[in-house]
Design a protein around this motif. Structure first.
Motif, PDB file in Angstrom:
ATOM      1  N   ARG A   4      -8.083   5.164   9.231  1.00  0.00           N
ATOM      2  CA  ARG A   4      -8.200   3.749   8.853  1.00  0.00           C
ATOM      3  C   ARG A   4      -8.370   3.641   7.346  1.00  0.00           C
ATOM      4  N   THR A   5      -7.577   2.776   6.738  1.00  0.00           N
ATOM      5  CA  THR A   5      -7.429   2.742   5.286  1.00  0.00           C
ATOM      6  C   THR A   5      -7.529   1.314   4.775  1.00  0.00           C
ATOM      7  N   PRO A   6      -8.762   0.841   4.534  1.00  0.00           N
ATOM      8  CA  PRO A   6      -8.887  -0.536   4.045  1.00  0.00           C
ATOM      9  C   PRO A   6      -8.449  -0.707   2.593  1.00  0.00           C
ATOM     10  N   VAL A   7      -8.324   0.402   1.844  1.00  0.00           N
ATOM     11  CA  VAL A   7      -7.933   0.320   0.441  1.00  0.00           C
ATOM     12  C   VAL A   7      -6.747   1.248   0.202  1.00  0.00           C
ATOM     13  N   LEU A   8      -5.636   0.700  -0.204  1.00  0.00           N
ATOM     14  CA  LEU A   8      -4.459   1.525  -0.486  1.00  0.00           C
ATOM     15  C   LEU A   8      -4.750   2.461  -1.655  1.00  0.00           C
ATOM     16  N   ALA A   9      -4.346   3.733  -1.524  1.00  0.00           N
ATOM     17  CA  ALA A   9      -4.535   4.693  -2.621  1.00  0.00           C
ATOM     18  C   ALA A   9      -3.703   4.267  -3.825  1.00  0.00           C
ATOM     19  N   ALA A  10      -4.125   4.716  -5.009  1.00  0.00           N
ATOM     20  CA  ALA A  10      -3.451   4.298  -6.246  1.00  0.00           C
ATOM     21  C   ALA A  10      -1.987   4.740  -6.259  1.00  0.00           C
ATOM     22  N   ASP A  11      -1.637   5.838  -5.567  1.00  0.00           N
ATOM     23  CA  ASP A  11      -0.241   6.278  -5.543  1.00  0.00           C
ATOM     24  C   ASP A  11       0.514   5.760  -4.317  1.00  0.00           C
ATOM     25  N   LEU A  21       4.375  -1.973  -0.986  1.00  0.00           N
ATOM     26  CA  LEU A  21       3.163  -1.387  -1.571  1.00  0.00           C
ATOM     27  C   LEU A  21       2.263  -2.494  -2.136  1.00  0.00           C
ATOM     28  N   TRP A  22       2.872  -3.468  -2.807  1.00  0.00           N
ATOM     29  CA  TRP A  22       2.064  -4.575  -3.333  1.00  0.00           C
ATOM     30  C   TRP A  22       1.431  -5.382  -2.205  1.00  0.00           C
ATOM     31  N   VAL A  23       2.190  -5.566  -1.112  1.00  0.00           N
ATOM     32  CA  VAL A  23       1.622  -6.300   0.032  1.00  0.00           C
ATOM     33  C   VAL A  23       0.383  -5.568   0.536  1.00  0.00           C
ATOM     34  N   ALA A  24       0.506  -4.246   0.710  1.00  0.00           N
ATOM     35  CA  ALA A  24      -0.628  -3.474   1.246  1.00  0.00           C
ATOM     36  C   ALA A  24      -1.803  -3.471   0.273  1.00  0.00           C
ATOM     37  N   ALA A  40       0.222   6.578  -1.261  1.00  0.00           N
ATOM     38  CA  ALA A  40       0.556   7.605  -0.264  1.00  0.00           C
ATOM     39  C   ALA A  40       0.211   7.165   1.154  1.00  0.00           C
ATOM     40  N   ASP A  41      -0.840   6.352   1.290  1.00  0.00           N
ATOM     41  CA  ASP A  41      -1.295   5.979   2.634  1.00  0.00           C
ATOM     42  C   ASP A  41      -0.801   4.586   3.043  1.00  0.00           C
ATOM     43  N   LEU A  42       0.418   4.257   2.613  1.00  0.00           N
ATOM     44  CA  LEU A  42       0.965   2.929   2.885  1.00  0.00           C
ATOM     45  C   LEU A  42       0.938   2.586   4.382  1.00  0.00           C
ATOM     46  N   ALA A  43       1.417   3.514   5.219  1.00  0.00           N
ATOM     47  CA  ALA A  43       1.511   3.203   6.647  1.00  0.00           C
ATOM     48  C   ALA A  43       0.129   2.931   7.231  1.00  0.00           C
ATOM     49  N   ALA A  44      -0.831   3.781   6.871  1.00  0.00           N
ATOM     50  CA  ALA A  44      -2.190   3.599   7.393  1.00  0.00           C
ATOM     51  C   ALA A  44      -2.797   2.295   6.871  1.00  0.00           C
ATOM     52  N   ALA A  45      -2.496   1.955   5.620  1.00  0.00           N
ATOM     53  CA  ALA A  45      -3.045   0.711   5.058  1.00  0.00           C
ATOM     54  C   ALA A  45      -2.464  -0.496   5.784  1.00  0.00           C
ATOM     55  N   ILE A  46      -1.164  -0.443   6.099  1.00  0.00           N
ATOM     56  CA  ILE A  46      -0.544  -1.566   6.813  1.00  0.00           C
ATOM     57  C   ILE A  46      -1.128  -1.672   8.223  1.00  0.00           C
ATOM     58  N   ARG A  56     -10.582  -2.100  -8.765  1.00  0.00           N
ATOM     59  CA  ARG A  56      -9.396  -1.323  -8.423  1.00  0.00           C
ATOM     60  C   ARG A  56      -8.263  -1.603  -9.386  1.00  0.00           C
ATOM     61  N   PHE A  57      -7.523  -0.555  -9.667  1.00  0.00           N
ATOM     62  CA  PHE A  57      -6.441  -0.630 -10.654  1.00  0.00           C
ATOM     63  C   PHE A  57      -5.157  -0.131 -10.018  1.00  0.00           C
ATOM     64  N   TYR A  58      -4.097  -0.920 -10.136  1.00  0.00           N
ATOM     65  CA  TYR A  58      -2.795  -0.456  -9.644  1.00  0.00           C
ATOM     66  C   TYR A  58      -1.785  -0.521 -10.776  1.00  0.00           C
ATOM     67  N   ASP A  59      -1.061   0.554 -10.902  1.00  0.00           N
ATOM     68  CA  ASP A  59      -0.249   0.781 -12.081  1.00  0.00           C
ATOM     69  C   ASP A  59       0.967   1.602 -11.652  1.00  0.00           C
TER      70      ASP A  59
END
Ligand SMILES: Nc1ncnc2c1ncn2[C@@H]1O[C@H](COP(=O)(O)OP(=O)(O)O)[C@@H](O)[C@H]1O
Ligand SMILES: [Mg+2]
Length: 395
Positions: free
Chosen positions: A222-229, A299-302, A231-237, A201-204
């Protein structure tokens, strides 16, 4: 885990072999080649998605991505006694990417990309071709560690009984053996490696402007992996709270913003919204109301506390737009994440590097500093003994 990353003839990386640890930070001045290393790793990951040739085309094709300097930099060139230009290419075009495994259970892999032969002429004469791919066990490619090899269209695998077996139908020049071949019986290591590469995974540079996706409420799955942008921060948290390490989440928020707490609110229409209770405020602020830096930190936390840690996580300049006061907490969060996943951080922020150094156990941080030397990216801070051995497959 990977022990080595190797890149040849990609942009300013004429021939670069990097030692990787559990947590590696890659630094260097502007223009030293950090982003090129990051992009080279993305290209490697693209191999397993079937997109490496197309990605190269998007970057302007082989002519623009290839090392633009001479094949060899002579001592006379370095002394300025001979011009740097003017050497005629004698070896074929060859962009190479690879990595070595940390021990015998980990696979190593290398890919060599070139141009098609000049005859017969074809409309795709500048379209990159995959010439060789090798898959081996452990850190170093040798005849005894090689497990699967592709040369041109031909694919062969080592048999359990010893000896080699030809595998399946011819592989097209634009496709990787990792995506073309899928028989778990004759070469299970190909599937294992492909799945590992797909998990990278790459975050940029998360967007945090007013219209940033992370600021908008989102339908919650349910979002075990935060999208690269992001967008799904709330679901990831919410997913970290449900199946991941909710305590680590609270601790990371508390570490950066003492007294604050993150919550996920479900709106009447089913969408989820990130909110943050802060010291001294009567209500939680929503993601739309948070400052750029605060949102970016969340976002980094998620991203870093993902309940499904990948085989490799690569962060490009995570310090961007973060208040310097947040860097120590980000450093601790990155070190915490490196317990569950191998991590590479590309950074030019000395304060983040110092924070990583502080948070990591003695000797646990592999630090690589890049420099530019005659147009070529080299390692500035390690001596020859610390550079792992590396062997490219021979053409
Ligand atoms: N094809 C190429 N051959 C050689 N050098 C290149 C090529 N393409 C770009 N460069 C150089 O590579 C350098 C590294 O850039 P980059 O990776 O963005 O550095 P950083 O991220 O460390 O600032 C730049 O100085 C650029 O001039
Ligand atoms: Mg850069």
């Amino acid at each position: 885990m990977l022990s080595t990353l190797a890149i040849a003839h990609y942009r300013s990386l004429r021939e670069l072999v990097l030692p990787l640890g559990r947590l590696t930070v890659i630094t260097g001045a502007n223009g030293s080649g950090k982003s090129s290393v990051y992009r080279a790793m993305r290209l490697l990951a693209e191999v397993a998605q079937g997109g490496v040739v197309r990605s190269l085309a998007r970057e302007g094709g082989l002519p623009s991505t290839l090392w633009a300097g001479p094949e060899h930099i002579s001592a006379a060139m370095r002394r300025g006694e001979a011009p740097v230009q003017g050497t005629v290419r004698s070896a074929p075009v060859s962009l190479r990417l690879g990595f070595g495994g940390a021990d015998a259970e980990d696979f190593g892999y290398a890919i060599d990309i070139g141009l098609p032969p000049p005859v017969p002429p074809s409309p795709f004469s500048l379209d990159p071709e995959i010439k060789i791919e090798s898959l081996w066990s452990g850190p170093l490619l040798r005849p005894s560690t090689l497990l699967v090899e592709r040369r041109g269209a031909a694919l062969r695998g080592r048999q359990d009984a010893g000896g080699w077996q030809s595998l399946g139908r011819p592989v097209p020049a634009w496709a990787s053996m990792l995506t073309e071949f899928a028989d778990p019986r004759s070469a299970p290591e190909m599937l294992t490696l492909r799945e590992q590469l797909r998990s990278w995974r790459f975050y940029d540079h998360f967007r945090t402007d007013a219209e940033a996706p992370a600021r908008q409420p989102q339908l919650g799955t349910r979002t075990p992996v935060l999208a690269a942008d992001g967008a799904d921060l709330a679901a990831a948290i919410a997913t970290i709270r449900e199946i991941g390490d909710g305590e680590a989440l609270d601790a990371a928020v508390e570490d950066a913003f003492p007294g604050a707490r993150v919550e996920v609110q479900a709106l009447a229409d089913g969408r989820l919204r990130t909110g943050m209770h802060q010291h001294g405020l009567l209500r939680a602020l929503s993601a739309a109301e948070l400052s750029d830096g605060t949102l970016r930190y969340l976002l980094w936390v998620a991203a870093l506390l993902s309940p499904r840690p990948p085989a490799l996580l690569v962060l490009n300049e995570p310090e961007t737009s973060l208040h310097p006061d947040l860097l120590p907490a980000l450093g601790r969060l990155i070190v915490r994440a490196a317990r569950d996943t191998q991590l590479i951080v590309v950074s030019h922020a000395n304060r983040l590097i110092a924070a990583l150094d502080d948070a990591a156990d003695e000797g646990a941080l592999q630090r690589i500093e890049l420099k530019k030397d005659f147009g070529e990216t080299r390692i500035a801070n390690l001596d020859m003994d610390s550079i792992p051995r590396w062997q490219w497959p021979a053409r």
